[in-house]
Design a protein around this motif. Sequence first.
Motif, PDB file in Angstrom:
ATOM      1  N   LEU A 187       0.842  -1.191   0.000  1.00  0.00           N
ATOM      2  CA  LEU A 187       0.000   0.000   0.000  1.00  0.00           C
ATOM      3  C   LEU A 187       0.881   1.246   0.000  1.00  0.00           C
ATOM      4  N   ILE A 188       0.671   2.097  -1.003  1.00  0.00           N
ATOM      5  CA  ILE A 188       1.402   3.365  -1.113  1.00  0.00           C
ATOM      6  C   ILE A 188       0.556   4.455  -0.462  1.00  0.00           C
ATOM      7  N   TRP A 189       1.133   5.124   0.538  1.00  0.00           N
ATOM      8  CA  TRP A 189       0.419   6.157   1.277  1.00  0.00           C
ATOM      9  C   TRP A 189       0.793   7.537   0.743  1.00  0.00           C
ATOM     10  N   LEU A 190      -0.207   8.261   0.226  1.00  0.00           N
ATOM     11  CA  LEU A 190      -0.022   9.673  -0.096  1.00  0.00           C
ATOM     12  C   LEU A 190      -0.529  10.515   1.077  1.00  0.00           C
ATOM     13  N   GLY A 191      -0.478  11.843   0.910  1.00  0.00           N
ATOM     14  CA  GLY A 191      -0.795  12.722   2.031  1.00  0.00           C
ATOM     15  C   GLY A 191      -2.222  13.220   2.027  1.00  0.00           C
ATOM     16  N   ASN A 192      -2.406  14.471   1.591  1.00  0.00           N
ATOM     17  CA  ASN A 192      -3.704  15.130   1.652  1.00  0.00           C
ATOM     18  C   ASN A 192      -4.322  15.294   0.282  1.00  0.00           C
ATOM     19  N   GLY A 193      -5.636  15.557   0.291  1.00  0.00           N
ATOM     20  CA  GLY A 193      -6.391  15.690  -0.940  1.00  0.00           C
ATOM     21  C   GLY A 193      -6.757  17.117  -1.261  1.00  0.00           C
ATOM     22  N   LEU A 194      -7.811  17.274  -2.066  1.00  0.00           N
ATOM     23  CA  LEU A 194      -8.197  18.565  -2.610  1.00  0.00           C
ATOM     24  C   LEU A 194      -8.945  19.415  -1.581  1.00  0.00           C
ATOM     25  N   GLU A 195      -8.774  20.714  -1.712  1.00  0.00           N
ATOM     26  CA  GLU A 195      -9.566  21.638  -0.910  1.00  0.00           C
ATOM     27  C   GLU A 195     -11.043  21.455  -1.251  1.00  0.00           C
ATOM     28  N   GLY A 196     -11.892  21.407  -0.229  1.00  0.00           N
ATOM     29  CA  GLY A 196     -13.327  21.266  -0.440  1.00  0.00           C
ATOM     30  C   GLY A 196     -13.811  19.844  -0.597  1.00  0.00           C
ATOM     31  N   ASP A 197     -12.921  18.863  -0.467  1.00  0.00           N
ATOM     32  CA  ASP A 197     -13.316  17.459  -0.606  1.00  0.00           C
ATOM     33  C   ASP A 197     -13.814  16.945   0.739  1.00  0.00           C
ATOM     34  N   THR A 207      -1.512  11.442 -11.888  1.00  0.00           N
ATOM     35  CA  THR A 207      -1.728  12.181 -10.634  1.00  0.00           C
ATOM     36  C   THR A 207      -2.020  13.647 -10.908  1.00  0.00           C
ATOM     37  N   ALA A 208      -2.973  14.207 -10.173  1.00  0.00           N
ATOM     38  CA  ALA A 208      -3.381  15.595 -10.355  1.00  0.00           C
ATOM     39  C   ALA A 208      -2.299  16.539  -9.836  1.00  0.00           C
ATOM     40  N   VAL A 209      -2.096  17.627 -10.567  1.00  0.00           N
ATOM     41  CA  VAL A 209      -1.144  18.662 -10.170  1.00  0.00           C
ATOM     42  C   VAL A 209      -1.797  20.025 -10.331  1.00  0.00           C
ATOM     43  N   CYS A 210      -1.280  20.981  -9.578  1.00  0.00           N
ATOM     44  CA  CYS A 210      -1.775  22.359  -9.646  1.00  0.00           C
ATOM     45  C   CYS A 210      -0.566  23.282  -9.721  1.00  0.00           C
ATOM     46  N   PRO A 211      -0.271  23.835 -10.895  1.00  0.00           N
ATOM     47  CA  PRO A 211       0.968  24.612 -11.055  1.00  0.00           C
ATOM     48  C   PRO A 211       0.943  25.979 -10.374  1.00  0.00           C
ATOM     49  N   GLU A 256       3.433  17.543  -3.010  1.00  0.00           N
ATOM     50  CA  GLU A 256       3.980  16.557  -2.070  1.00  0.00           C
ATOM     51  C   GLU A 256       3.609  15.142  -2.495  1.00  0.00           C
ATOM     52  N   ASN A 257       2.370  14.945  -2.953  1.00  0.00           N
ATOM     53  CA  ASN A 257       1.979  13.627  -3.452  1.00  0.00           C
ATOM     54  C   ASN A 257       2.801  13.239  -4.675  1.00  0.00           C
ATOM     55  N   LEU A 258       3.021  14.192  -5.564  1.00  0.00           N
ATOM     56  CA  LEU A 258       3.834  13.934  -6.760  1.00  0.00           C
ATOM     57  C   LEU A 258       5.247  13.508  -6.375  1.00  0.00           C
ATOM     58  N   GLU A 259       5.824  14.156  -5.396  1.00  0.00           N
ATOM     59  CA  GLU A 259       7.181  13.808  -4.964  1.00  0.00           C
ATOM     60  C   GLU A 259       7.240  12.404  -4.371  1.00  0.00           C
ATOM     61  N   LEU A 266       5.288   9.906  -5.241  1.00  0.00           N
ATOM     62  CA  LEU A 266       5.166   8.990  -6.378  1.00  0.00           C
ATOM     63  C   LEU A 266       6.462   8.893  -7.170  1.00  0.00           C
ATOM     64  N   ARG A 267       7.116  10.027  -7.380  1.00  0.00           N
ATOM     65  CA  ARG A 267       8.379  10.018  -8.118  1.00  0.00           C
ATOM     66  C   ARG A 267       9.463   9.237  -7.393  1.00  0.00           C
ATOM     67  N   SER A 268       9.370   9.184  -6.077  1.00  0.00           N
ATOM     68  CA  SER A 268      10.395   8.498  -5.287  1.00  0.00           C
ATOM     69  C   SER A 268      10.243   6.981  -5.305  1.00  0.00           C
ATOM     70  N   LEU A 269       9.123   6.488  -5.809  1.00  0.00           N
ATOM     71  CA  LEU A 269       8.850   5.055  -5.731  1.00  0.00           C
ATOM     72  C   LEU A 269       9.784   4.242  -6.617  1.00  0.00           C
ATOM     73  N   GLY A 270      10.001   4.696  -7.836  1.00  0.00           N
ATOM     74  CA  GLY A 270      10.725   3.892  -8.805  1.00  0.00           C
ATOM     75  C   GLY A 270       9.826   2.797  -9.357  1.00  0.00           C
ATOM     76  N   GLY A 271      10.032   2.451 -10.621  1.00  0.00           N
ATOM     77  CA  GLY A 271       9.284   1.364 -11.233  1.00  0.00           C
ATOM     78  C   GLY A 271       7.955   1.760 -11.844  1.00  0.00           C
ATOM     79  N   PHE A 272       7.550   3.020 -11.661  1.00  0.00           N
ATOM     80  CA  PHE A 272       6.290   3.484 -12.216  1.00  0.00           C
ATOM     81  C   PHE A 272       6.528   4.679 -13.129  1.00  0.00           C
ATOM     82  N   ARG A 273       5.741   4.751 -14.185  1.00  0.00           N
ATOM     83  CA  ARG A 273       5.687   5.954 -15.009  1.00  0.00           C
ATOM     84  C   ARG A 273       4.662   6.896 -14.389  1.00  0.00           C
TER      85      ARG A 273
END
Length: 348
Positions: free
Chosen positions: A198-208, A228-232, A244-247, A249-256
């Motif tokens: 199980l891969i644990w991410l952090g927080n979700g969208l405002e208003g969810d 994965t959703a991003v907000c520039p 933070e969620n993107l970072e 995921l990028r640290s996992l390795g093995g996934f595009r």
Amino acid sequence: MENLTPRALGFRMPAEWAPHAATWTAWPYDEEKWLGYLEPVRQEFAAFVNTLARFEPVHLVLHDEESERDARQRLAGPITFHRIPHDDLWLRDSGAIFVTRTPPSGPVEVAAVNWEFNGWGGKYPAQQDNQMPLQMARILGMGLFEAGIVMEGGSLEVNGQGVGLTTRQCLLSPARNPGLDEEALEGYLQQFLGIEHLIWLGNGLEGDHTDGHIDTLTRFASPYTIVTAVCPDPDDPNHRPLQENLEILRSLGGFRIVELPLPKNPLWLDSETRLPLTYANFYIANGAVLVPIYGDPHDEQALEILRPLFPGREVIGLQSRYLITGGGSFHCVTQQQPAGAIWPGQTR
């Protein structure tokens, strides 16, 4: 007992792109629930169900006579209607989660898992919705495993090969399973859905109001591709949590990792409540991917990002401007029933 769990009997949750026998969803009802938007919500929902029914059968849950009459007037295709009282239409969270196994001989078998549903941590009435898995299993004549803890389908994403995604904000919410830590929750998900990692991410969208459901944020497009959703915009409150969620995921390795922008323009339910607009709440059906769009400048960009990720499937954008006022979109309102023979095991 462990020897009665799905995992012990060879079942696990398949990926959403595995073949479906049908999709379960429910018809919107009650003007008050929809804050005066029921008619435009029904128009968007009818377009969604009619499109979905071009690709696979639909089981449609109806609350009352008015709902059934209205739905029958608007819909066409291979749709089976079921009159089941319910609190709301978010079957991703209230409905059964299906699991499959492939025996040494014979076809794939399908069973269901019943989790407790408490209205996203007690925020909304859920007594009728909490009975939905029992009703679904009864209609199908399907064996139903009882997990015994609170869990929502929108809080989990799987690749069908033992890897799952979730968020700490949701699963560790004290209003859901107080006293259960990460290790304990991982144990339940391993035993009942076959999630080995199980891969644990952090927080979700405002208003969810679901406290960061993964299906508004980050999705598998294939076993080794994650969208994965991003907000520039650094001034947007969604920027930092999504970065933070993107970072992670990028640290996992093995996934595009494929970045999917949020809609450019925020929408607000009222002066204090931002709506959780996202393109990540798409639904993968047989032969199609149905993507919520909002009349936003980023709509077409999102569709162009998703199209090459789903070869062999038609990626279709459908309006969700009014449906999102309820807090979710196409993935939130659906629950896929995998193709296979019904496993008629006893309720456990």
